[in-house]
Design a protein around this motif. Sequence first.
Motif, PDB file in Angstrom:
ATOM      1  N   PRO A  64       1.802 -40.198   6.621  1.00 50.47           N
ATOM      2  CA  PRO A  64       1.853 -40.023   8.069  1.00 50.47           C
ATOM      3  C   PRO A  64       0.813 -40.844   8.830  1.00 50.47           C
ATOM      4  N   VAL A  65      -0.207 -41.323   8.131  1.00 52.24           N
ATOM      5  CA  VAL A  65      -1.206 -42.210   8.731  1.00 52.24           C
ATOM      6  C   VAL A  65      -1.268 -43.478   7.889  1.00 52.24           C
ATOM      7  N   PHE A  66      -1.259 -44.628   8.530  1.00 52.01           N
ATOM      8  CA  PHE A  66      -1.204 -45.913   7.832  1.00 52.01           C
ATOM      9  C   PHE A  66      -1.907 -46.966   8.690  1.00 52.01           C
ATOM     10  N   PRO A  67      -2.262 -48.118   8.124  1.00 58.05           N
ATOM     11  CA  PRO A  67      -2.914 -49.154   8.924  1.00 58.05           C
ATOM     12  C   PRO A  67      -2.046 -49.583  10.109  1.00 58.05           C
ATOM     13  N   GLY A  68      -2.601 -49.471  11.294  1.00 56.72           N
ATOM     14  CA  GLY A  68      -1.882 -49.857  12.496  1.00 56.72           C
ATOM     15  C   GLY A  68      -1.207 -48.728  13.236  1.00 56.72           C
ATOM     16  N   GLY A  69      -1.259 -47.508  12.691  1.00 56.07           N
ATOM     17  CA  GLY A  69      -0.603 -46.421  13.413  1.00 56.07           C
ATOM     18  C   GLY A  69      -0.496 -45.151  12.610  1.00 56.07           C
ATOM     19  N   ASP A  70       0.333 -44.255  13.093  1.00 52.26           N
ATOM     20  CA  ASP A  70       0.614 -42.988  12.421  1.00 52.26           C
ATOM     21  C   ASP A  70       1.967 -42.495  12.909  1.00 52.26           C
ATOM     22  N   ILE A  71       2.412 -41.355  12.365  1.00 53.92           N
ATOM     23  CA  ILE A  71       3.739 -40.852  12.690  1.00 53.92           C
ATOM     24  C   ILE A  71       3.880 -40.545  14.183  1.00 53.92           C
ATOM     25  N   GLY A  72       2.788 -40.181  14.847  1.00 48.98           N
ATOM     26  CA  GLY A  72       2.847 -39.914  16.274  1.00 48.98           C
ATOM     27  C   GLY A  72       3.083 -41.169  17.092  1.00 48.98           C
ATOM     28  N   LYS A  73       2.374 -42.233  16.763  1.00 50.20           N
ATOM     29  CA  LYS A  73       2.550 -43.494  17.485  1.00 50.20           C
ATOM     30  C   LYS A  73       3.957 -44.035  17.286  1.00 50.20           C
ATOM     31  N   ILE A  74       4.464 -43.970  16.038  1.00 50.51           N
ATOM     32  CA  ILE A  74       5.828 -44.431  15.769  1.00 50.51           C
ATOM     33  C   ILE A  74       6.845 -43.619  16.562  1.00 50.51           C
ATOM     34  N   ALA A  75       6.631 -42.306  16.645  1.00 58.85           N
ATOM     35  CA  ALA A  75       7.586 -41.452  17.350  1.00 58.85           C
ATOM     36  C   ALA A  75       7.715 -41.854  18.812  1.00 58.85           C
ATOM     37  N   VAL A  76       6.598 -42.151  19.448  1.00 58.48           N
ATOM     38  CA  VAL A  76       6.639 -42.564  20.852  1.00 58.48           C
ATOM     39  C   VAL A  76       7.204 -43.976  20.986  1.00 58.48           C
ATOM     40  N   CYS A  77       6.702 -44.908  20.193  1.00 61.81           N
ATOM     41  CA  CYS A  77       7.166 -46.295  20.282  1.00 61.81           C
ATOM     42  C   CYS A  77       8.654 -46.406  19.973  1.00 61.81           C
ATOM     43  N   GLY A  78       9.086 -45.703  18.920  1.00 65.66           N
ATOM     44  CA  GLY A  78      10.489 -45.798  18.537  1.00 65.66           C
ATOM     45  C   GLY A  78      11.427 -45.332  19.628  1.00 65.66           C
ATOM     46  N   THR A  79      11.087 -44.238  20.282  1.00 63.62           N
ATOM     47  CA  THR A  79      11.938 -43.709  21.340  1.00 63.62           C
ATOM     48  C   THR A  79      11.898 -44.588  22.578  1.00 63.62           C
ATOM     49  N   ILE A  80      10.720 -45.046  22.956  1.00 58.27           N
ATOM     50  CA  ILE A  80      10.600 -45.962  24.092  1.00 58.27           C
ATOM     51  C   ILE A  80      11.408 -47.228  23.837  1.00 58.27           C
ATOM     52  N   ASN A  81      11.318 -47.769  22.636  1.00 56.19           N
ATOM     53  CA  ASN A  81      12.011 -49.020  22.333  1.00 56.19           C
ATOM     54  C   ASN A  81      13.527 -48.859  22.328  1.00 56.19           C
ATOM     55  N   ASP A  82      14.007 -47.705  21.859  1.00 56.58           N
ATOM     56  CA  ASP A  82      15.447 -47.461  21.886  1.00 56.58           C
ATOM     57  C   ASP A  82      15.978 -47.460  23.321  1.00 56.58           C
ATOM     58  N   LEU A  83      15.190 -46.983  24.259  1.00 57.19           N
ATOM     59  CA  LEU A  83      15.579 -47.035  25.667  1.00 57.19           C
ATOM     60  C   LEU A  83      15.449 -48.449  26.223  1.00 57.19           C
ATOM     61  N   ALA A  84      14.339 -49.103  25.905  1.00 57.42           N
ATOM     62  CA  ALA A  84      14.041 -50.400  26.508  1.00 57.42           C
ATOM     63  C   ALA A  84      15.064 -51.465  26.133  1.00 57.42           C
ATOM     64  N   VAL A  85      15.515 -51.480  24.867  1.00 56.42           N
ATOM     65  CA  VAL A  85      16.450 -52.535  24.458  1.00 56.42           C
ATOM     66  C   VAL A  85      17.825 -52.379  25.109  1.00 56.42           C
ATOM     67  N   GLY A  86      18.071 -51.227  25.719  1.00 57.93           N
ATOM     68  CA  GLY A  86      19.286 -51.057  26.499  1.00 57.93           C
ATOM     69  C   GLY A  86      19.083 -51.359  27.974  1.00 57.93           C
ATOM     70  N   GLY A  87      17.898 -51.855  28.326  1.00 60.35           N
ATOM     71  CA  GLY A  87      17.617 -52.191  29.717  1.00 60.35           C
ATOM     72  C   GLY A  87      17.055 -51.053  30.534  1.00 60.35           C
ATOM     73  N   ALA A  88      16.821 -49.889  29.898  1.00 59.52           N
ATOM     74  CA  ALA A  88      16.314 -48.732  30.641  1.00 59.52           C
ATOM     75  C   ALA A  88      14.801 -48.803  30.821  1.00 59.52           C
ATOM     76  N   LYS A  89      14.343 -48.246  31.923  1.00 59.02           N
ATOM     77  CA  LYS A  89      12.918 -48.049  32.143  1.00 59.02           C
ATOM     78  C   LYS A  89      12.570 -46.633  31.680  1.00 59.02           C
ATOM     79  N   PRO A  90      11.861 -46.495  30.551  1.00 60.54           N
ATOM     80  CA  PRO A  90      11.563 -45.151  30.025  1.00 60.54           C
ATOM     81  C   PRO A  90      10.670 -44.365  30.990  1.00 60.54           C
ATOM     82  N   LEU A  91      10.997 -43.082  31.150  1.00 57.88           N
ATOM     83  CA  LEU A  91      10.235 -42.240  32.060  1.00 57.88           C
ATOM     84  C   LEU A  91       9.661 -41.001  31.385  1.00 57.88           C
TER      85      LEU A  91
END
Length: 349
Positions: free
Chosen positions: A75-102
Motif C-alpha cells: 500500500p506504500v511504495f516509492p512515489g506514492g501510496d494507495i491513497g494517492k493512487i485512489a485520488v489520481c486514478g479517479t481524477i484522471n478517469d474524469l479528465a481524459v473524458g474532458g471533464a473538470k473534476p469537482l
Amino acid sequence: MTMERPIIPSRLRGERVTLAHGGGGKAMRDLIEEIFTGVFQPPGTEDQARLTAQALAEPGAQLAFTTDSFVVSPPVFPGGDIGKIAVCGTINDLAVGGAKPLWMSAAFIIEEGCEFELLRRIVASMQAEAEKAGVRIVTGDTKVVGRGAADKVFVTTSGVGVIPPGRDLQAGNIRPGDVALVNGVLGDHGATILAARGDMALSTDIQSDCQSLNALVEAVLHAAPNARAARDATRGGLASALNEMAETAGVAIEIDEIALPLRPEVKGVCEVLGLDPLYLANEGTLVVFVPEAEAEAALHAMRDTEAGRGAARIGLAKPGPAGRVTMRTAFGGQRLVDTLVGEQLPRIC
C-alpha cells in the motif's frame, strides 16, 4: 513570534484498528472523526453530500461520473501510496473524458490490525492530492473486516465532474492521420510496484508516475481544441489503451519504438524478467490523439506542464485494418501489439 498549534490528544487507543472500530459505536466514531473527517472536512454531517456548482448551470454542460476500487500491494511504495493512487486514478478517469473534476467520495475496507499510522498517511496523501487538483472529498464510508479478510486497507473512490459545453473527447472521434502523443515515460508504476514487493530482489531508484492529469488535459484542450480522444494507460499499459481506442474508432494505429519514452531502468527490469514495457501499468501517463495540424501546439502545451515534461509524439492513426495496433521496430520491421491476455502483474492499483 509564531504561535504553536495545541497538541490534541488522540482518542484512539493502541496503535491498530480493531473490530470495535467497525461496530457503529464510540470507537467507530472516534476512528472516523480523527482519521477521516478531521482531514477531509466534508460539507455537513448528513448521509449524503449536497453539492452545487456554477459549471452545472451552463447550457449544454454534462455531468461526468466514475468509480474505481484500489487494492495495490504494497500500500506504500516509492512515489506514492494507495491513497494517492485512489485520488489520481479517479481524477484522471474524469479528465481524459474532458471533464473538470469537482467532487469525490472515498470508502475504506480496513483489515483488523491495520496500523493507525498507515491510515493517517493514506488520508493525508488523498487530501494533499485532492487539494492540488482542486477537488473536494465530500463523502465516504468505512468498514472493518477480520484479520485475513483484506490486506490492510482497500479504497473505493467515486468522482463527479462537469464536461463544459462543446467538448467531445471520445475514442470514436479518432480519424486516420491523427497523431498519438504521450505525456511522459512509460512503465514506471508497474516497475516500481514489482521492485517494491521484494520478491525478485530488484534494486532500483524508479518511482511511480502517480499524478493527477486534469491540469495537463486542460492545457492540451486549450492548445488543440479539436483534440479527438484521450485515455490513461493504467492496467494493461499503453498497449491495452491503444487497442481499446483503435477498436472503438475503427482505425489502425502504428507507433514507433524509437519514439517511445522509456527509462533504461524500466527496460532493464523488463529484460531481466521477460516483461513487455508496453503492457506495464502507469498511474500518471495518458495517450491523446489530436489532428496533425494541432500536434505541435499540443506537444508544447504538454511540455509546459509539470505532468508533461517528457511528452513525445509516438505514432499515428491509419485507415486500416480496423482495430489493429502495430509497432515499427528499431530495426525497421513491424510487430503486432495485441491486447494483453491475463495480467503481467496483479494488484498494481
